[in-house]
Design a protein around this motif. Structure first.
Motif, PDB file in Angstrom:
ATOM      1  N   TRP A 275     -45.083   4.836   5.181  1.00 15.62           N
ATOM      2  CA  TRP A 275     -43.995   3.939   5.574  1.00 15.62           C
ATOM      3  C   TRP A 275     -44.307   3.340   6.943  1.00 15.62           C
ATOM      4  O   TRP A 275     -45.207   3.789   7.661  1.00 15.62           O
ATOM      5  CB  TRP A 275     -42.650   4.679   5.604  1.00 15.62           C
ATOM      6  N   LEU A 301     -36.523  -0.435  12.446  1.00 18.67           N
ATOM      7  CA  LEU A 301     -36.462  -0.834  11.043  1.00 18.67           C
ATOM      8  C   LEU A 301     -37.452   0.029  10.269  1.00 18.67           C
ATOM      9  O   LEU A 301     -38.663  -0.014  10.532  1.00 18.67           O
ATOM     10  CB  LEU A 301     -36.804  -2.303  10.875  1.00 18.67           C
ATOM     11  N   THR A 303     -39.323   0.841   6.840  1.00 14.61           N
ATOM     12  CA  THR A 303     -39.710   0.181   5.595  1.00 14.61           C
ATOM     13  C   THR A 303     -40.654   1.088   4.820  1.00 14.61           C
ATOM     14  O   THR A 303     -41.707   1.478   5.336  1.00 14.61           O
ATOM     15  CB  THR A 303     -40.414  -1.161   5.867  1.00 14.61           C
ATOM     16  N   THR A 309     -37.254   1.174   0.274  1.00 16.96           N
ATOM     17  CA  THR A 309     -36.373   1.423   1.414  1.00 16.96           C
ATOM     18  C   THR A 309     -36.625   0.401   2.521  1.00 16.96           C
ATOM     19  O   THR A 309     -37.772   0.131   2.890  1.00 16.96           O
ATOM     20  CB  THR A 309     -36.599   2.838   1.970  1.00 16.96           C
ATOM     21  N   GLU A 310     -35.565  -0.161   3.051  1.00 18.25           N
ATOM     22  CA  GLU A 310     -35.632  -1.046   4.218  1.00 18.25           C
ATOM     23  C   GLU A 310     -34.266  -0.988   4.913  1.00 18.25           C
ATOM     24  O   GLU A 310     -33.309  -1.604   4.470  1.00 18.25           O
ATOM     25  CB  GLU A 310     -35.976  -2.481   3.827  1.00 18.25           C
TER      26      GLU A 310
END
Length: 382
Positions: A275, A301, A303, A309-310
């Motif tokens: 990620w 953030l 990601t 997922t974000e």
């Protein structure tokens, strides 16, 4: 019988007292050792070892002079289990003691698992920057990156533990063998003086332009060793020359073998993630009218393309991010307040201390309640 005497020895109360005294002495010696060794080296020398070794200054040999943390912990665990096995008799009135002993065993095993499995690293981000890796503060690696294809880099990382052996390293993906000629645990690499005599430390890259000065081990908490190495690249037809690699050399050094181009760079050891974390904003809040820090926070953030997922997450003191088996804590920030430093902790056994303390607590309460019930019953009958 020999086995029976051995069992009685390991289950004796005298051994328990002796181990506790040795543990207190070890803590005292380890605390003193931090003055000359520094915290991290003292932890490894005294507590993360089976023996504490000593040798004359400058000698190439050392002898064990005191039991280390791993040995004392293992003996305490054996003593606890053996004593329980020797003295315990099945009885519901001793169920609390069973839970207490189970909690202590779990606590010792959990601490050992934490030492073996936990990994701490840091993630340094500037505002607007995104990374998919964290870095181990006190370990380096030699990164050999193939840049032949502009659209794709292939990286081979040789960790510090391998570099310290000062031998040959053969990697299938590389067309050459890496021969570590010298490894310096701490060294300064600076520009070579104009009137310097004698050969330079290396023949290729920045080697002819620099000088390498070995330094003593750093013991201050806010500083660290900067390792360096002299490596030789060898192909079947012969040597390609030697290179100096160090974090002090900020630019990668290039070498071409056939039609393939590589760069050499010493850097902090990286731990890559599936990620990405991007720093959106860092805030350093102060109490009104003062320079006293009130809060540090990082809005990031997260990601993860694996599951789509974000999401934005706010990390601040006592409010870490837990994701993918790792915990991200707000640790520090850049002097200009334009960047953040997150401490990343992966500890698969992080629950064991909580479970162990819960077992001990329940055991103590249960044992006390059993004795209280028996006492009140006898008092009422009399």
């Amino acid at each position: 019988m020999p086995l029976e005497r051995l069992f009685r020895f390991f289950s004796s109360l005298r051994l328990t007292v002796a181990l506790l005294i040795l543990a207190m002495v070890l803590v005292f010696l380890g605390t003193l050792g931090q003055v000359s060794m520094g915290l991290y080296r003292a932890q490894n020398e005294f507590f993360r070892s089976f023996f504490v070794y000593w040798g004359p200054p400058g000698a190439g040999w050392r002898v064990p002079v005191f039991p280390g943390g791993y040995l004392l912990g293992a003996l305490m665990l054996i003593n606890l289990v053996a004593a329980h096995w020797r003295y315990f008799r099945p009885d519901w009135r001793k169920s609390g003691i069973v839970l207490i002993h189970a909690g202590l065993v779990l606590l010792l095993l959990g601490q050992f698992a934490t030492d073996l499995l936990s990994v701490e690293s840091t993630l340094h981000l500037r505002e607007g920057e995104a990374k998919n890796y964290s870095e181990v503060d006190r370990r380096v690696e030699l990164a050999i990156t193939e840049i032949t294809d502009p659209a794709h880099d292939r990286v081979v990382a040789i960790p510090q533990a391998v570099l310290q052996r000062q031998g040959e390293v053969r990697v299938t993906d590389l067309p050459f063998t890496v021969r570590v000629l010298r490894f310096y645990p701490n060294a300064m690499v600076s520009a070579r003086p104009a009137g310097a005599t004698g050969p330079p430390p290396a023949t290729q890259g920045f080697g002819p332009q620099v000088q390498l000065t070995p330094l003593p081990h750093v013991t201050e908490m806010n500083k660290r060793d900067v390792p360096a190495a002299i490596v030789e690249l060898v192909v079947p037809s012969g040597s390609l020359g030697t290179w100096v690699v160090s974090e002090y050399i900020g630019q990668p050094q290039t070498v071409t073998v056939g039609n393939r181009t590589f760069t050499l760079a010493m850097r902090l050891q990286r731990i890559y993630k599936p990620w990405t974390i991007k720093l959106l904003d860092f805030r350093h809040d102060r109490y009104p009218g003062t320079d006293i820090p009130k809060n540090f926070s990082s809005r990031i953030l997260l990601t993860d393309p694996r599951n789509g997922t974000e999401r934005e997450v706010l990390i601040y003191m006592n409010n870490p991010l837990r994701y993918g088996g790792e915990t991200y804590y707000q640790a520090s920030y850049d002097p200009d307040e334009g960047g953040t430093v997150l401490q990343v902790v992966r500890n698969p056994s992080w629950l064991t201390p909580y479970v162990a303390c819960a077992l001990v607590t329940v055991g103590l309460v249960l044992q006390f309640s059993i004795h209280l019930f028996r006492f009140t019953t006898r008092s009422a009958s009399s």
